[in-house]
Design a protein around this motif. Structure first.
Motif, PDB file in Angstrom:
ATOM      1  N   MET A 134       0.828  -1.165   0.000  1.00 61.15           N
ATOM      2  CA  MET A 134       0.000   0.000   0.000  1.00 61.15           C
ATOM      3  C   MET A 134       0.874   1.230   0.000  1.00 61.15           C
ATOM      4  N   LEU A 135       0.455   2.208  -0.772  1.00 61.50           N
ATOM      5  CA  LEU A 135       1.140   3.490  -0.853  1.00 61.50           C
ATOM      6  C   LEU A 135       0.127   4.587  -0.531  1.00 61.50           C
ATOM      7  N   LEU A 152      -3.249   0.495  -3.748  1.00 56.43           N
ATOM      8  CA  LEU A 152      -3.056  -0.858  -3.241  1.00 56.43           C
ATOM      9  C   LEU A 152      -2.454  -1.699  -4.351  1.00 56.43           C
ATOM     10  N   VAL A 153      -1.381  -2.394  -4.051  1.00 59.18           N
ATOM     11  CA  VAL A 153      -0.706  -3.258  -5.014  1.00 59.18           C
ATOM     12  C   VAL A 153      -0.847  -4.683  -4.499  1.00 59.18           C
ATOM     13  N   PHE A 154      -1.439  -5.545  -5.309  1.00 55.85           N
ATOM     14  CA  PHE A 154      -1.693  -6.918  -4.893  1.00 55.85           C
ATOM     15  C   PHE A 154      -0.721  -7.875  -5.556  1.00 55.85           C
ATOM     16  N   ALA A 159       4.566   4.117   2.734  1.00 61.12           N
ATOM     17  CA  ALA A 159       4.143   2.885   2.073  1.00 61.12           C
ATOM     18  C   ALA A 159       4.440   1.733   3.025  1.00 61.12           C
ATOM     19  N   GLY A 160       3.817   0.585   2.779  1.00 59.52           N
ATOM     20  CA  GLY A 160       4.083  -0.590   3.590  1.00 59.52           C
ATOM     21  C   GLY A 160       3.231  -1.762   3.164  1.00 59.52           C
ATOM     22  N   VAL A 161       3.604  -2.919   3.655  1.00 61.36           N
ATOM     23  CA  VAL A 161       2.836  -4.139   3.401  1.00 61.36           C
ATOM     24  C   VAL A 161       1.873  -4.304   4.565  1.00 61.36           C
ATOM     25  N   ILE A 162       0.586  -4.231   4.272  1.00 58.63           N
ATOM     26  CA  ILE A 162      -0.453  -4.311   5.293  1.00 58.63           C
ATOM     27  C   ILE A 162      -1.198  -5.635   5.144  1.00 58.63           C
ATOM     28  N   PRO A 163      -1.305  -6.418   6.217  1.00 57.84           N
ATOM     29  CA  PRO A 163      -2.129  -7.633   6.149  1.00 57.84           C
ATOM     30  C   PRO A 163      -3.597  -7.253   6.345  1.00 57.84           C
TER      31      PRO A 163
END
Length: 127
Positions: free
Chosen positions: A1-2, A70-72, A9-13
């Motif tokens: 997510m940015l 959101l980048v999946f 930005a970061g990786v969010i569960p």
């Protein structure tokens, strides 16, 4: 997510929540959002667009609303990009809950869930 407006930005569960209207980052996951130099999103950062919602046991929770990208992950790597406006919890609550991927994003995709295999597939190509 940015979150371009906040420069983090970061990786969010996310918990996939078909009952949630909007995608929400709860307080515990804010620590995963960092600047390019690795600094965490400050707890007192000003997020001007304010909203309030009812949380667990109908307790009011305050959120700031921000545009997000959101980048999946896919089988071929990170390639699906979805724009959304996400709610970001502004203060810790008494109960820590997971961040939610809500209908604002889910309604743009086809969702296949195989419960015995514990497998969820979102497909934006056929939305």
């Amino acid at each position: 997510m940015l979150l371009p407006g906040l420069g983090v930005a970061g990786v969010i569960p996310f918990l996939v929540d078909t009952g949630a209207d909007t995608t929400t980052i709860h307080w515990g996951d804010r620590r995963l959002l960092t600047t390019q130099d690795g600094s965490r999103l400050s707890p007192d950062v000003l997020i001007p667009e304010f909203t309030q919602a009812l949380g667990i046991a109908s307790t009011p929770v305050e959120y700031g609303r921000q545009p997000a990208v959101l980048v999946f992950s896919t089988e071929d790597g990170p390639s699906w990009v979805v724009g959304a406006r996400v709610n970001i919890e502004l203060a810790p609550s008494s109960i820590e809950v997971p961040s939610l991927l809500g209908r604002d994003v889910l309604s743009e995709a086809r969702m296949d869930f195989n419960m015995p295999a514990d497998d969820l597939v979102l497909d934006w190509a056929v939305a």
